[in-house]
Enzyme design. Structure first.
Site, PDB file in Angstrom:
ATOM      1  CB  CYS A 119      -0.259  -4.379  -0.528  1.00  0.00           C
ATOM      2  SG  CYS A 119      -1.203  -3.365  -1.764  1.00  0.00           S
TER       3      CYS A 119
ATOM      4  CB  CYS B 291      -2.643   3.167   1.932  1.00  0.00           C
ATOM      5  SG  CYS B 291      -1.127   3.040   0.664  1.00  0.00           S
TER       6      CYS B 291
END
Ligand code: DGL
Length: 286
Positions: A189, A79
């Site tokens: 992302c 992440c």
């Protein structure tokens, strides 16, 4: 810890705010077929991208702690947002390799001689000190345009990878980058990798999309080799999944994204709860 659970036989832990990190897990499985992989999707707290840094840090510590208790020999923070918020503190605290992920600006700059580079990422990643450092290092070499994206993580969490609404949101988030004439788009992302096809279609020909997954998997291999704990290609190779979200929905979504039917367990309560100190009155969270 039992002898069977030492060294190379121990699993690799991977986590994300939700299912986005499965795009990294997929690359890890490809690169390291013998590793047991334990994945936590913190879906009830996604998106992290609009949460305060101390909240993300708290979740990252709690989940990394859970994975370490499961015997993890390394943890991959799959992440960008959690890496930006917590990687330095995680590395200082845990005595196993902690591998993070950042928008692949460096490879994008090195990979082409000219052209504007666009970065799609969460507001949390783009406003972080870590990203500011990255821009400072590479922004002089090339024009870099950033787009704090909204709505895309939620669409992936809903399993809407190619719906009309998703296309509409992709187009809306891409428009400012296309208006600046980007020739490369960095997916900053891990959720966006699942939208890469739609993003490429909407961006049109002549725009290159970069995906950091393979590089992260190679870095993990390097770190495991360095520590002498790489599992042989013919050992293990299992995966286990946990979620803080609703397990039935998570099982369906993770099975679809993983490409095979899998079981998904609920993350035990003490790891799924947010500490009281992290809960803010609603008036402050607006
Ligand atoms: N997949 C994550 C990332 O790479 C987090 C998205 C979010 O929860 O906002 O940034």
């Amino acid at each position: 810890m039992s002898a069977a659970n030492t060294g190379a036989k121990r699993p690799v832990g991977v986590f994300d705010s939700g299912v986005g990190g499965l795009s990294i897990l997929r690359e890890i499985r490809r690169e390291l077929p013998g590793e047991d992989l334990f994945y936590v999707a913190d879906s009830s707290y996604a998106p992290y991208g609009e949460q305060p840094e101390h909240f993300i840090e708290d979740r990252a510590f709690t989940i990394a702690g859970f994975l370490q208790e499961q015997g993890a020999k390394a943890v991959v923070v799959a992440c960008n947002t959690a890496t930006a918020a917590a990687i330095a503190k995680l590395r200082a605290h845990f005595n196993i390799p902690i591998i993070g992920i950042e928008p692949a600006v460096k490879p994008a700059v090195r990979g082409s001689e000219s052209g504007v580079i666009g970065v799609m990422a969460t507001p949390g990643t783009l406003s972080s000190v870590k990203f500011a450092d990255l821009l400072e290092r590479f922004g002089e070499k090339r024009e870099i345009v950033v787009q704090p994206c909204s709505g895309l993580v939620e669409q992936v969490e809903r399993g809407e990878l190619d719906s009309d609404r998703t296309r509409e949101l992709v187009e809306k988030n891409l428009a400012p980058l296309l208006a600046r004439g980007v020739s490369t788009i960095v997916l900053g992302c891990t959720h966006y990798t699942f939208l890469a096809g739609v993003i490429a279609e909407c961006a049109g020909q002549g725009v290159t999309i970069t995906d950091p997954g393979p590089a992260i998997a190679k870095e993990l291999r390097r770190r495991l080799e360095e520590g002498g704990v790489l599992a042989g290609a013919d050992s293990g190779g299992a995966q286990r999944f946990w979620t803080t979200g609703e397990p039935d929905g998570a099982r369906r979504l993770i099975s679809t994204l993983w490409g095979a039917q899998v079981e998904v367990s609920q993350l035990p309560g003490e790891y799924a709860r947010v500490r009281q100190s992290q809960i803010r009155p609603a008036s402050l969270t607006k």
